[in-house]
Scaffold this motif. Structure first.
Motif, short mmCIF file in Angstrom:
data_model
loop_
_atom_site.label_atom_id
_atom_site.label_comp_id
_atom_site.label_asym_id
_atom_site.label_seq_id
_atom_site.Cartn_x
_atom_site.Cartn_y
_atom_site.Cartn_z
N TYR A 34 41.42 77.91 52.11
CA TYR A 34 41.79 78.88 51.08
C TYR A 34 40.77 78.82 49.94
O TYR A 34 40.40 77.74 49.49
N PRO A 35 40.27 79.98 49.44
CA PRO A 35 40.59 81.37 49.80
C PRO A 35 39.63 81.98 50.81
O PRO A 35 39.45 83.19 50.83
N PHE A 36 39.00 81.17 51.65
CA PHE A 36 38.12 81.68 52.71
C PHE A 36 38.77 81.50 54.07
O PHE A 36 38.09 81.28 55.07
N ASP A 37 40.08 81.59 54.11
CA ASP A 37 40.82 81.26 55.32
C ASP A 37 40.97 82.46 56.23
O ASP A 37 40.88 83.62 55.81
N VAL B 272 46.41 77.25 42.27
CA VAL B 272 46.21 77.07 43.71
C VAL B 272 47.49 76.55 44.36
O VAL B 272 47.87 77.00 45.45
N SER B 273 48.18 75.64 43.71
CA SER B 273 49.41 75.08 44.28
C SER B 273 50.52 76.11 44.37
O SER B 273 51.35 76.07 45.28
N SER B 274 50.54 77.05 43.41
CA SER B 274 51.61 78.05 43.42
C SER B 274 51.48 79.02 44.58
O SER B 274 52.47 79.62 45.01
N VAL C 82 45.82 70.65 53.28
CA VAL C 82 45.66 70.80 51.84
C VAL C 82 44.45 71.70 51.60
O VAL C 82 43.40 71.51 52.23
N PRO C 83 44.56 72.70 50.74
CA PRO C 83 43.41 73.56 50.49
C PRO C 83 42.22 72.77 49.97
O PRO C 83 42.37 71.85 49.15
N ILE C 84 41.04 73.12 50.45
CA ILE C 84 39.84 72.45 49.98
C ILE C 84 39.65 72.70 48.49
O ILE C 84 39.18 71.82 47.76
N LEU C 85 40.01 73.88 48.03
CA LEU C 85 39.90 74.18 46.61
C LEU C 85 40.81 73.28 45.79
O LEU C 85 40.44 72.82 44.70
#
Length: 500
Positions: A157-160, A307-309, A318-321
């Motif tokens: 995320y956000p390149f998912d 990002v968590s929301s 877990v998102p890399i961001l």
């Protein structure tokens, strides 16, 4: 007169057509039961073809892992009781029947449902009308808003990229009664090209198979957040006990558009990261450093909360961001804590914060050597030679011969009442007085030297802690710069180039 004749003729034709349609409907309703499976041979399965037309991707809820789409279902089957000769009914080739549940006359329809639906009514399709042709072919294309479970992987995320699927199948009929299959001969693929169906896959006797494109996109509208990349499909013959059930899987491959996320999330996060690097370049005892790093710390927490929301509450990925912001948070917090500790140590007594030999080895010797830092000499530290030359060794003055002369003395004669005074020369008196004063000065100078040595030692201790703080700041600067460079070049830049 001719005009009146034309109006009457038109009215006669319309009335005649309505009479024919009425007769046809009465003919089809005769001896028809909606619970009867429309096959002449009860042991033979009924072929039901399904076409899925995607209209729009409405929403992808990452938090609840639900996808919402607007689509049209298109069912095709043949009902042998609904056939007629168009010549006997005024040339009528097709009629419509109501699809409402409370209609007075109902047609049989397959109970095909979306198995992974999360809609409140489960079956969220609209009850559209049936289109019946003279050869018995029945078509129903109910539209609906489908909400179904979609497992979201937010690692990139956000390149998912996400893959969701719709699972369709008959709820009560197994493969012995309904042969469920794709209708692929009339659909338009992803690039606007009609799909070519292989002969064996168009056969109803073919069991499980996979198709590259299964969804009709001729009415598809682009989504502002997601790009549609593929619509493969799979027909599965699932065995439960002794029965076989036919299931259709319609896959939807989507990729997130990153323009809005790049402007609102990625670019601000990189700018904040650069501000963090700038904080490491400030002196450890600067108050602006704490203010800057505290502001950056709060900003990182805010973006991490954003990002968590939007991420689903799961521990599988877990998102890399989010990991990027967490590392930023950890480094900034460590820098703030170390800076506060360094400033607090400056206000303590030297004996309470003297550096241990292990810490001195690590922070004064090894770490600066690894970081190519030179240990600076303290500017207030007096040199040994300067101390030796600036102050004369007063105690050596006692070696002067004249200073060892006898001082005022008292000689006792046999007659105790008679005292003889030996007169001391004036030079010796002056010299003795000067030596006494020099001894007092020597004691004062020694006290001053002790004070200077104590202050110098305290300044050296503070300088060592400041130098250790500079070494740690330099280490954080290098580590954080390398971290941001790796994250940017390894994760963000390739995805940005791929989306251009």
């Amino acid at each position: 007169m001719s005009f009146v004749f034309f109006i009457l003729l038109t009215f006669y034709i319309q009335v005649k057509g309505s009479v024919d349609e009425y007769r046809l409907l009465q003919y089809l309703k005769e001896n028809y039961d909606s619970f009867e499976r429309p096959v002449e041979n009860s042991s033979a399965p009924l072929d039901v073809k399904v076409r899925f037309l995607l209209n729009q991707i409405m929403d992808v809820d990452e938090k609840n892992q639900v996808m919402s789409i607007l689509a049209y279902m298109d069912y095709h089957w043949n009902d042998y009781k609904l056939t007629w000769d168009p010549k006997l009914f005024g040339g009528i080739r097709d009629v419509r029947f109501s699809g409402d549940d409370d209609a007075s006359f109902k047609l049989w329809r397959p109970d095909v449902l979306l198995f992974n639906s999360v809609s409140e009514s489960f079956d969220s399709t609209y009850s559209s009308r049936f289109i019946v042709s003279s050869n018995g072919d029945v078509q129903q294309n109910p539209p609906g808003i489908f909400r179904f479970v979609c497992q979201i992987d937010v690692t990139y995320y956000p390149f998912d990229k996400q893959t969701c699927f719709l699972k369709l199948g008959s709820w009560t009929y197994n493969g012995q009664y309904i042969n469920l299959d794709f209708l692929l001969t009339q659909i338009i693929g992803l690039h606007g090209i009609p799909i070519v169906v292989e002969p064996e896959r168009s056969s109803t006797n073919y069991a499980s198979y996979f198709v590259n494109e299964s969804i009709d996109l001729q009415v598809y509208l682009q989504n502002g957040e997601w790009d549609l990349e593929g619509t493969p499909g799979k027909r599965v013959v699932q065995k439960f006990g002794t029965d076989e059930y036919h299931e259709l899987y319609f896959y939807i491959h989507i990729r997130r558009r990153t323009l809005a996320y790049g402007i609102n999330l990625i670019i601000p996060s990189l700018v904040i990261s650069m501000m963090t690097i700038l904080g490491f370049t400030l002196p450890p005892d600067a108050c602006e450093k704490i203010t800057l790093e505290t502001t950056v710390l709060l900003s990182v927490i805010f973006f991490l909360q954003m990002v968590s929301s939007t991420s689903p509450p799961q521990s599988q990925s877990v998102p890399i961001l989010a990991a990027f912001f967490s590392c930023c948070l950890m480094l900034v917090a460590c820098s703030c804590v170390f800076t506060v500790l360094t400033l607090s140590l400056h206000h303590r007594k030297p004996e309470t914060h003297e550096m241990s030999p292990t810490m001195r080895k690590i922070f004064i010797d090894w770490l600066p050597y690894i970081l190519c830092m030179c240990k600076p000499d303290h500017p207030k530290t007096p040199k040994p030679k300067v101390l030796g030359k600036s102050i004369a060794p007063i105690h050596r003055l006692s070696t002067i011969p004249m200073l060892n002369l006898p001082r005022v003395s008292q000689t006792t004669f046999p007659d105790k009442n008679v005292f003889v005074y030996h007169e001391v020369p004036a030079v010796i008196k002056n010299t003795s007085r000067i030596c006494a004063e020099l001894l007092i000065i020597e004691r004062d100078i020694e006290k001053m030297l002790d004070k200077i040595e104590e202050d110098t030692k305290e300044d050296m201790l503070r300088s060592e802690w400041r130098f250790a703080a500079m070494a740690v700041d330099r280490l954080c600067l290098y580590v954080f710069s390398a971290f941001i460079t790796m994250i940017t070049c390894g994760l963000i830049v390739p995805h940005i180039l791929a989306n251009i």
